[in-house]
Scaffold this motif. Structure first.
Motif, mmCIF file in Angstrom:
data_model
loop_
_atom_site.group_PDB
_atom_site.id
_atom_site.type_symbol
_atom_site.label_atom_id
_atom_site.label_comp_id
_atom_site.label_asym_id
_atom_site.label_seq_id
_atom_site.Cartn_x
_atom_site.Cartn_y
_atom_site.Cartn_z
ATOM 1 N N LEU A 170 10.223 -20.093 68.468
ATOM 2 C CA LEU A 170 9.432 -20.264 69.685
ATOM 3 C C LEU A 170 10.343 -20.074 70.890
ATOM 4 C CD1 LEU A 170 7.390 -23.410 68.589
ATOM 5 C CD2 LEU A 170 6.728 -20.996 68.411
ATOM 6 N N LEU A 171 10.230 -18.939 71.526
ATOM 7 C CA LEU A 171 11.165 -18.594 72.596
ATOM 8 C C LEU A 171 11.067 -19.528 73.785
ATOM 9 C CD1 LEU A 171 10.953 -15.859 70.891
ATOM 10 C CD2 LEU A 171 11.824 -14.787 72.951
ATOM 11 N N GLU A 172 9.874 -19.978 74.127
ATOM 12 C CA GLU A 172 9.715 -20.822 75.307
ATOM 13 C C GLU A 172 10.337 -22.206 75.117
ATOM 14 O OE1 GLU A 172 5.822 -20.923 76.918
ATOM 15 O OE2 GLU A 172 5.875 -18.812 77.520
ATOM 16 N N GLU A 173 10.668 -22.542 73.875
ATOM 17 C CA GLU A 173 11.319 -23.818 73.603
ATOM 18 C C GLU A 173 12.816 -23.653 73.340
ATOM 19 O OE1 GLU A 173 9.268 -25.761 70.432
ATOM 20 O OE2 GLU A 173 7.303 -25.635 71.410
ATOM 21 N N MET A 174 13.280 -22.416 73.473
ATOM 22 C CA MET A 174 14.680 -22.117 73.178
ATOM 23 C C MET A 174 15.612 -22.659 74.269
ATOM 24 S SD MET A 174 16.680 -20.633 70.964
ATOM 25 C CE MET A 174 15.315 -19.935 70.011
ATOM 26 N N GLN A 175 16.676 -23.304 73.841
ATOM 27 C CA GLN A 175 17.701 -23.753 74.784
ATOM 28 C C GLN A 175 18.755 -22.659 74.909
ATOM 29 O OE1 GLN A 175 19.692 -27.385 73.731
ATOM 30 N NE2 GLN A 175 21.104 -27.313 75.473
ATOM 31 N N ALA A 176 18.945 -22.158 76.096
ATOM 32 C CA ALA A 176 19.881 -21.055 76.310
ATOM 33 C C ALA A 176 21.320 -21.508 76.097
ATOM 34 C CB ALA A 176 19.710 -20.494 77.713
ATOM 35 N N LEU A 177 21.987 -20.856 75.139
ATOM 36 C CA LEU A 177 23.386 -21.157 74.852
ATOM 37 C C LEU A 177 24.288 -19.971 75.181
ATOM 38 C CD1 LEU A 177 22.888 -22.898 71.382
ATOM 39 C CD2 LEU A 177 23.064 -23.986 73.644
ATOM 40 N N ASP A 178 23.677 -18.913 75.687
ATOM 41 C CA ASP A 178 24.408 -17.679 75.976
ATOM 42 C C ASP A 178 24.053 -17.206 77.382
ATOM 43 O OD1 ASP A 178 25.508 -16.791 73.100
ATOM 44 O OD2 ASP A 178 23.474 -17.558 72.868
ATOM 45 N N GLU A 179 24.814 -16.225 77.842
ATOM 46 C CA GLU A 179 24.566 -15.693 79.182
ATOM 47 C C GLU A 179 24.489 -14.182 79.133
ATOM 48 O OE1 GLU A 179 26.375 -16.131 83.729
ATOM 49 O OE2 GLU A 179 27.467 -16.946 82.000
#
Length: 498
Positions: A381-390
């Motif tokens: 679920l992309l909308e629940e993804m926590q961004a760990l990259d840039e």
């Protein structure tokens, strides 16, 4: 119809999800694929076709195309899973034809027909009859009637009707095709003339019956990832907004890594390189008069259009690598042991990657729509993804390639920055019909001194056949992504080093 969640889009997305699920979870590939039409069409009464049997027959052909296989012939008994083992591999190039009409799905729409609707008031003036050059219009039961045998499709009757009661019926797929590649078979169903087709996919997204589909590599890509090969993704700049308004570039990069990719690059890196190279080409060749005009090369369908229909312009097409190929070479230079997948909005990139000169650079091509099916199959679920990259690879110039006019604008900005004494003339065309007009003008010398950008899809890459959201919304999202770039233009010295 673009961007609307129609039944056609739902079925298409479901097919991609189920093919991805086969690759991820199936223990008996043949039996599970046999069961898929009944899983997808799991009701007893048809909703959109005259029977569930026809709906399942169409889904079977969609499943074959999604596995990278060709359609089955109508008059020869071929099992739905025939050729499956040949596709159950971790490397399979697209085999033309890429775009195919599913005969059982085609509604045999009128090719070109003027028809009087129930809005006809039977007026006394009867101007439609008066202007018809062939006497094809008469009064029948107080209403106008067009004799199709006499009608020459001039449209004069429609133009003069005061009640707009005359309808012009054309095939949506043919109307969307700017090169006249849509023909008819013996049953008046649409067929694609592959000698004329440039694989833009606009016919596919314009057919309201979902009768046209393209081949996919998602199954083979997943197999490659399962084999332990190092797979690196590059994403086209048009990805902005394609996976939901809350999904940022950083979230998407993290999600792709969770899906199994070793790393993620922006294809806009290659666009930056191309913008600088084509700026230099314009300055040294067009501005000096050595070359009458320069055609951009990043849209495969535009390049194919020029080569097929205007061969005299071939020497004017930039010989710079497309952003996809340039980025792939950067990746493989840094990761010699990696395979590269291009993720973008474009159908014609699939055929570009299958060329012998490109095969060693780009191993797989999938669209945003196909990637969405992979995410769904894995339950990500992309909308629940926590961004760990840039995501911070490219400049605003390269990111702007995702919209019509963005390529020419990037090149123009580079010229004005690095060659301020050179005047630059910019032209751009979007849609194949407009691209043809532009090439015709260039051919007869009306565009000398110009840098000409061509985009096969109206709106540019954001309108590609493999996108998920409405074109205006996508263009807006790309604009925001471009504005967020740390640098506006590529550094001349760094670009030359790459």
């Amino acid at each position: 119809m673009r961007g609307i969640e129609t039944q056609v889009r739902k079925i298409r997305r479901r097919v991609f999800k189920e093919i991805a699920s086969l690759a991820y979870y199936s223990e008996d590939l043949i039996d599970d694929m046999e069961a898929l039409p009944y899983k997808i069409i799991n009701y007893s009464e048809s909703t959109y076709r005259e029977s569930v049997y026809r709906e399942r027959a169409i889904v079977r052909e969609r499943l074959r195309l999604a596995m990278g296989m060709s359609l089955r012939p109508e008059n020869v008994p071929v099992h739905v899973t025939q050729g499956l083992e040949e596709s159950n591999i971790d490397e399979k190039y697209y085999e033309p034809p890429l775009m195919q009409v599913i005969p059982s799905a085609c509604n045999a729409c009128p090719v070109n027909e003027y028809e009087v609707t129930n809005r006809c008031m039977g007026c006394t003036a009867h101007p439609c009859n008066e202007v018809c050059p062939k006497g094809a219009i008469t009064m029948v039961n107080g209403k106008s009637h067009i004799d199709q045998e006499k009608c020459i499709k001039c449209g004069k009757c429609k133009a003069v009707c005061p009640y707009d009661a005359i309808s012009h019926q054309v095939r949506p797929c043919a109307a969307a095709c700017g090169v006249g590649a849509i023909k008819s078979d013996d049953a008046d169903r649409a067929v694609i003339d592959n000698d004329l087709c440039v694989s833009c996919g606009q016919c596919m997204v314009s057919c309201p019956f979902g009768a046209i589909a393209d081949k996919s590599q998602i199954f083979q890509l997943i197999r490659a990832m399962q084999s332990g090969r190092k797979i690196i993704a590059q994403v086209a700049p048009a990805f902005a907004g394609q996976f939901g308004p809350k999904v940022t570039a950083d979230m998407l990069k993290t999600a792709l890594k969770e899906l199994g990719f070793a790393d993620v690059y922006e294809t806009a890196i290659g666009a930056d390189m191309g913008a600088m190279a084509e700026a230099e080409h314009y300055v040294h060749e067009v501005a000096t008069g050595n070359l009458p005009f320069l055609l951009t090369s990043c849209c495969p369908s535009w390049s194919m259009l020029a080569k097929k229909y205007f061969p005299e312009t071939i020497s004017n097409i930039s010989n710079e690598l497309t952003p996809m190929v340039a980025t792939a070479r950067v990746i493989k230079k840094q990761h010699p042991d990696a395979s590269v997948v291009f993720i973008g909005p474009c159908a014609s990139k699939k055929l570009e990657a299958s060329r012998r000169t490109v095969r060693s650079d780009v191993d797989f091509v999938i669209t945003f729509e196909e990637l969405a099916g992979m995410f769904e199959a894995k339950g990500i679920l992309l909308e629940e993804m926590q961004a760990l990259d840039e995501m911070k690879d490219a400049t605003g110039a390269g990111r702007g390639y995702g919209v019509a006019g963005g390529v020419a604008s990037a090149i123009e900005d580079c010229i004005r920055e690095y060659y301020p004494d050179v005047d630059v003339n910019i032209e751009h065309a979007e849609s194949l019909s407009e691209c043809k007009k532009m090439l015709m003008l260039a051919k007869v010398g009306k565009k000398n001194g110009c840098l000409i950008e061509g985009m096969a899809c109206p709106g540019g890459c954001v309108a590609g056949a493999g996108t998920n959201i409405p074109v205006p919304q996508a263009a807006k999202e790309v604009g925001k992504f471009k504005a967020a770039a740390k640098h506006k233009l590529p550094d001349r010295e760094v670009t030359e080093e790459n």
